[in-house]
Design an enzyme around this catalytic site. Structure first.
Site, PDB file in Angstrom:
ATOM      1  N   HIS A 175       5.406 -16.152  -4.624  1.00  0.00           N
ATOM      2  CA  HIS A 175       7.010 -16.399  -4.627  1.00  0.00           C
ATOM      3  C   HIS A 175       6.798 -17.917  -4.212  1.00  0.00           C
ATOM      4  CE1 HIS A 175       8.046 -12.219  -5.437  1.00  0.00           C
ATOM      5  NE2 HIS A 175       7.842 -13.288  -6.436  1.00  0.00           N
TER       6      HIS A 175
ATOM      7  N   GLY B 217       0.289 -21.778 -11.702  1.00  0.00           N
ATOM      8  CA  GLY B 217       0.697 -23.406 -11.269  1.00  0.00           C
ATOM      9  C   GLY B 217       1.051 -23.938 -10.106  1.00  0.00           C
TER      10      GLY B 217
ATOM     11  N   ASP C 254       8.246 -12.426  -1.925  1.00  0.00           N
ATOM     12  CA  ASP C 254       9.312 -13.119  -1.079  1.00  0.00           C
ATOM     13  C   ASP C 254      10.424 -12.083  -1.647  1.00  0.00           C
ATOM     14  OD1 ASP C 254      11.791 -13.862  -0.007  1.00  0.00           O
ATOM     15  OD2 ASP C 254      12.476 -15.493  -0.609  1.00  0.00           O
TER      16      ASP C 254
ATOM     17  N   ASP D 138       8.017  -9.631 -14.831  1.00  0.00           N
ATOM     18  CA  ASP D 138       6.880  -9.434 -15.115  1.00  0.00           C
ATOM     19  C   ASP D 138       6.030  -9.568 -13.750  1.00  0.00           C
ATOM     20  OD1 ASP D 138       7.539 -11.632 -17.633  1.00  0.00           O
ATOM     21  OD2 ASP D 138       8.129 -12.970 -16.249  1.00  0.00           O
TER      22      ASP D 138
END
Length: 125
Positions: free
Chosen positions: A12, A39, A85, A95
């Site tokens: 996160h 990413g 987190d 997700d």
């Protein structure tokens, strides 16, 4: 992807620096495996450890978590390290839950914090 199963690295936003530091500290073990990462997390890991074999997927909220889930389902991931987190609400929480569900269904070890990740990596080498 190579015949060696990958290690998936995800974090996160507030944990990306922690995961990059973790990767730097454990690059000797991680270098023996292909790495798949969402990413932005993958970008941070490449900056911290340019010698690692990192395949960057989409950002988590844009489908990267689901891409890693697909790799789990096809047997291409051996281990998931996801620095979560717990103090920040995530708009793509569904997700994340789906990814965790797949790790459970396919019996893939999954670390959600540094302490667990270090223990799991120590079993690899």
């Amino acid at each position: 992807m190579t015949s060696t199963k990958a290690i998936a690295l995800i974090a996160h936003d507030q944990k990306k620096d922690d995961l990059a530091d973790f990767a730097r500290s454990h690059s000797n073990v991680l270098s023996r495996y292909p790495i798949v990462a969402t990413g932005t997390t993958g970008g941070r890991i490449v900056e911290a450890c340019p010698d690692l074999d990192v395949r960057r997927l989409k950002s988590g909220p844009l489908g990267g978590d689901q891409q890693i889930g697909a790799l789990i389902a096809t047997g291409e991931v051996a281990l998931v390290i996801f620095f979560v987190d717990p103090l920040t609400a995530m708009p793509h929480d569904v997700d994340v839950k789906a990814l965790m569900r797949l790790a459970i269904v396919y019996d893939i070890p999954m670390a959600l914090n540094r302490a667990t990740a270090e223990r799991l990596l120590s079993t690899l080498g």
